[in-house]
Motif scaffolding. Sequence first.
Motif, PDB file in Angstrom:
ATOM      1  N   LYS A  30       0.744  -1.198   0.038  1.00  0.00           N
ATOM      2  CA  LYS A  30      -0.061   0.044  -0.098  1.00  0.00           C
ATOM      3  C   LYS A  30       0.921   1.225  -0.199  1.00  0.00           C
ATOM      4  CE  LYS A  30      -3.794   2.149   2.580  1.00  0.00           C
ATOM      5  NZ  LYS A  30      -4.678   2.118   3.575  1.00  0.00           N
ATOM      6  N   CYS A  31       1.712   1.465   1.036  1.00  0.00           N
ATOM      7  CA  CYS A  31       2.420   2.595   1.079  1.00  0.00           C
ATOM      8  C   CYS A  31       3.934   2.747   0.893  1.00  0.00           C
ATOM      9  CB  CYS A  31       2.041   3.539   2.438  1.00  0.00           C
ATOM     10  SG  CYS A  31       3.057   2.375   3.870  1.00  0.00           S
ATOM     11  N   LEU A  32       4.397   1.714  -0.079  1.00  0.00           N
ATOM     12  CA  LEU A  32       5.680   1.595  -0.494  1.00  0.00           C
ATOM     13  C   LEU A  32       6.298   2.794  -1.043  1.00  0.00           C
ATOM     14  CD1 LEU A  32       8.133  -0.565  -0.477  1.00  0.00           C
ATOM     15  CD2 LEU A  32       7.187  -1.262  -2.638  1.00  0.00           C
ATOM     16  N   HIS A  33       5.348   3.327  -2.093  1.00  0.00           N
ATOM     17  CA  HIS A  33       5.766   4.571  -2.663  1.00  0.00           C
ATOM     18  C   HIS A  33       6.080   5.772  -1.959  1.00  0.00           C
ATOM     19  CE1 HIS A  33       1.409   5.490  -1.325  1.00  0.00           C
ATOM     20  NE2 HIS A  33       1.956   6.831  -1.561  1.00  0.00           N
ATOM     21  N   GLU A  34       5.936   5.927  -0.500  1.00  0.00           N
ATOM     22  CA  GLU A  34       6.686   6.726   0.379  1.00  0.00           C
ATOM     23  C   GLU A  34       8.156   6.527   0.265  1.00  0.00           C
ATOM     24  OE1 GLU A  34       4.484   8.117   4.002  1.00  0.00           O
ATOM     25  OE2 GLU A  34       2.838   7.002   3.454  1.00  0.00           O
ATOM     26  N   LEU A  35       8.647   5.451  -0.110  1.00  0.00           N
ATOM     27  CA  LEU A  35      10.194   5.116  -0.006  1.00  0.00           C
ATOM     28  C   LEU A  35      10.633   4.693  -1.282  1.00  0.00           C
ATOM     29  CD1 LEU A  35      12.502   5.052   1.780  1.00  0.00           C
ATOM     30  CD2 LEU A  35      11.695   2.586   2.391  1.00  0.00           C
ATOM     31  N   VAL A  36       9.976   3.661  -1.802  1.00  0.00           N
ATOM     32  CA  VAL A  36      10.699   3.068  -3.128  1.00  0.00           C
ATOM     33  C   VAL A  36      10.130   3.860  -4.428  1.00  0.00           C
ATOM     34  CG1 VAL A  36      11.281   1.122  -4.476  1.00  0.00           C
ATOM     35  CG2 VAL A  36      11.401   1.189  -2.056  1.00  0.00           C
ATOM     36  N   ILE A  37      10.675   4.655  -5.347  1.00  0.00           N
ATOM     37  CA  ILE A  37       9.941   5.147  -6.665  1.00  0.00           C
ATOM     38  C   ILE A  37      10.278   4.346  -7.858  1.00  0.00           C
ATOM     39  CG2 ILE A  37       9.526   7.124  -7.923  1.00  0.00           C
ATOM     40  CD1 ILE A  37      10.498   8.688  -5.444  1.00  0.00           C
ATOM     41  N   HIS A  38       9.394   3.496  -8.367  1.00  0.00           N
ATOM     42  CA  HIS A  38       9.746   2.593  -9.412  1.00  0.00           C
ATOM     43  C   HIS A  38      10.396   3.149 -10.442  1.00  0.00           C
ATOM     44  CE1 HIS A  38       9.215  -1.044 -11.839  1.00  0.00           C
ATOM     45  NE2 HIS A  38       8.669  -0.309 -12.547  1.00  0.00           N
ATOM     46  N   GLU A  39      11.624   2.648 -10.890  1.00  0.00           N
ATOM     47  CA  GLU A  39      12.334   3.213 -12.152  1.00  0.00           C
ATOM     48  C   GLU A  39      13.320   4.616 -11.696  1.00  0.00           C
ATOM     49  OE1 GLU A  39      13.294   1.823 -14.552  1.00  0.00           O
ATOM     50  OE2 GLU A  39      11.786   0.360 -15.094  1.00  0.00           O
ATOM     51  N   HIS A  40      13.013   4.799 -10.451  1.00  0.00           N
ATOM     52  CA  HIS A  40      13.859   5.925  -9.894  1.00  0.00           C
ATOM     53  C   HIS A  40      14.974   5.745  -8.944  1.00  0.00           C
ATOM     54  CE1 HIS A  40      14.631  10.265  -8.831  1.00  0.00           C
ATOM     55  NE2 HIS A  40      14.657   9.999  -7.570  1.00  0.00           N
ATOM     56  N   ASN A  41      14.629   4.934  -7.949  1.00  0.00           N
ATOM     57  CA  ASN A  41      15.643   4.555  -7.028  1.00  0.00           C
ATOM     58  C   ASN A  41      15.685   3.003  -6.537  1.00  0.00           C
ATOM     59  OD1 ASN A  41      13.455   4.197  -5.325  1.00  0.00           O
ATOM     60  ND2 ASN A  41      13.797   5.918  -3.992  1.00  0.00           N
ATOM     61  N   GLY A  42      14.714   2.391  -7.619  1.00  0.00           N
ATOM     62  CA  GLY A  42      14.660   0.958  -7.510  1.00  0.00           C
ATOM     63  C   GLY A  42      13.620   0.525  -8.418  1.00  0.00           C
ATOM     64  N   LEU A  43      13.194  -0.893  -8.340  1.00  0.00           N
ATOM     65  CA  LEU A  43      12.258  -1.382  -9.128  1.00  0.00           C
ATOM     66  C   LEU A  43      11.221  -2.130  -8.102  1.00  0.00           C
ATOM     67  CD1 LEU A  43      14.401  -3.079 -11.796  1.00  0.00           C
ATOM     68  CD2 LEU A  43      12.984  -1.030 -11.984  1.00  0.00           C
ATOM     69  N   VAL A  44       9.875  -1.914  -8.441  1.00  0.00           N
ATOM     70  CA  VAL A  44       9.013  -2.683  -7.638  1.00  0.00           C
ATOM     71  C   VAL A  44       8.302  -3.860  -8.414  1.00  0.00           C
ATOM     72  CG1 VAL A  44       6.627  -2.161  -6.624  1.00  0.00           C
ATOM     73  CG2 VAL A  44       8.190  -0.550  -6.559  1.00  0.00           C
ATOM     74  N   PHE A  45       8.045  -4.970  -7.791  1.00  0.00           N
ATOM     75  CA  PHE A  45       7.484  -6.144  -8.303  1.00  0.00           C
ATOM     76  C   PHE A  45       6.275  -6.460  -7.607  1.00  0.00           C
ATOM     77  CE2 PHE A  45      10.676  -7.567  -5.576  1.00  0.00           C
ATOM     78  CZ  PHE A  45      10.057  -8.701  -4.787  1.00  0.00           C
ATOM     79  N   ASP A  46       5.558  -7.312  -8.179  1.00  0.00           N
ATOM     80  CA  ASP A  46       4.156  -8.175  -7.658  1.00  0.00           C
ATOM     81  C   ASP A  46       4.180  -9.428  -7.519  1.00  0.00           C
ATOM     82  OD1 ASP A  46       2.293  -6.067  -7.238  1.00  0.00           O
ATOM     83  OD2 ASP A  46       2.662  -5.775  -9.281  1.00  0.00           O
ATOM     84  N   ASN A  47       5.205 -10.341  -8.188  1.00  0.00           N
ATOM     85  CA  ASN A  47       5.301 -11.694  -7.907  1.00  0.00           C
ATOM     86  C   ASN A  47       6.626 -12.065  -8.695  1.00  0.00           C
ATOM     87  OD1 ASN A  47       5.344 -11.445 -11.163  1.00  0.00           O
ATOM     88  ND2 ASN A  47       3.064 -11.222 -10.758  1.00  0.00           N
ATOM     89  N   MET A  48       6.985 -13.344  -8.543  1.00  0.00           N
ATOM     90  CA  MET A  48       8.298 -13.908  -8.638  1.00  0.00           C
ATOM     91  C   MET A  48       8.662 -13.731 -10.238  1.00  0.00           C
ATOM     92  SD  MET A  48       8.039 -18.112  -8.525  1.00  0.00           S
ATOM     93  CE  MET A  48       7.401 -18.244  -7.256  1.00  0.00           C
TER      94      MET A  48
END
Length: 466
Positions: free
Chosen positions: A398-416
């Motif tokens: 839910k609130c991961l975007h307050e820390l990790v910004i996709h394609e800016h300081n890392g990458l976010v994923f939903d599954n393996m």
Amino acid sequence: MVFFGFVSLFVSILLVTVLGHLLLWRLRRCMKGVCVVVLGDIGRSPRIQYHSLSLADAGFTVDVVGLGGSKPLEQLREHSSGNVHLLTLGELPWLLQARFIPSLLRYVLKALYQHMQLLLTLLFLTRRPAHFLLQSPPAIPMLSSVWLVCLLTGSRMIIDWHNYGFSILQLAVKPNHPLVFISKWYERFFGRLAATNICVTKAMREDLADNWGIRAITMYDRPPAMFKPTSIENRHELFLRLSTQHSVFKSESSSAMIGVETAFTKENDGNIELKSDRPFLIISSTSWTEDEDFSVLLGALEMYDQSSEQENGQLPSLVCIITGKGPLKSHYEKIIAEKKFEHVRFCLPWLEPEDYPLLLGSADLGVCLHVSSSGLDLPMKVVDMFGCGLPVCAIRFKCLHELVIHEHNGLVFDNMEELATHIHSLCRGFPARQEKLEVFRSNLKSFQNVRWQESWNHTVLPMFRV
């Protein structure tokens, strides 16, 4: 009659002693004294340790009360001011851990025992602090115990919320279980009685206000100064030291000289160099509990291993380090041992507190599988990784975007599958090609500019100057 006379005398003396102690506390309260309380392992509670260090550096007398187990930070154990006092609560008696006692009864007995343990410790072993700073959860019975002590002594209770205890409890029992209802009511009731509340995200601050009527101040986790990129010389020294215990750090070259070369670094004419054929180093940390599903990472690395077979040298070999202690560690060790990886090697060490930031600062990628039970807290491990300039792949919540910004300081994923794709793209051409990783590292520099102490001085310190 004589017996009852002695009992009456004993009770009278006890009451006079306690009342005298409470009166002395109120008259001679240490206004620059703070008792920091966590009903967990002090050494595995970094935020509470950072609070304690900051308070001591600001000139406060600090009593730290919590459970033993892991070694706290050296700066805390040997603080130069001499104002830090560590008080470790004793372990539960074996009877309260016995499996033949029904789980609900065992839970109640444990809470009652810890309640009395906390009362006695806080009233008679601390140095009459004017403030109590608590990390919650665990909340039961800590909130009521400290509130009662504050009621008796006139001290202030400050709660630092880093999640909700009832949401963690829901992972072990059904959401409609009576214990969940009691836990939620308990946290809401005693949370409202605190003089001040702190929380870790904007989303949690809004939730506390909207649902519990609690006004809180957001103090984001920030990395202390020790979390920074590791110099190549310190990397080499660390890898040499770890290679004596863990084979993944040893050079696989048959001609490698001991003390000169590791799997990642080598000494050349007195200079330390990163090897051009070094493995890609992934690191993750965990408490090995149900809220982190490491089958996701294992599945993604299994896909990577298969891709390495097919791409004939386009992908580097990979070393995956997973640090931490916890109940599910042996379960995953068995799974890893049963799998047949050709291009991926694993190491599951428990690191000394001083080595952990050095290893983070030496890695190529961090992986975070923390899924918040409430959806309202952020993984501190990612904060530490970012402090070391380490890009991260993190599972979405839910609130991961307050820390990790996709394609800016890392990458976010939903599954393996998505994690495997991210790892594959970052590893391809490594170490010669690291364009995306370099962009992430560059973007993390602004995050590294604001450290724990600076943020704490601005946000938390004023709460203790009332």
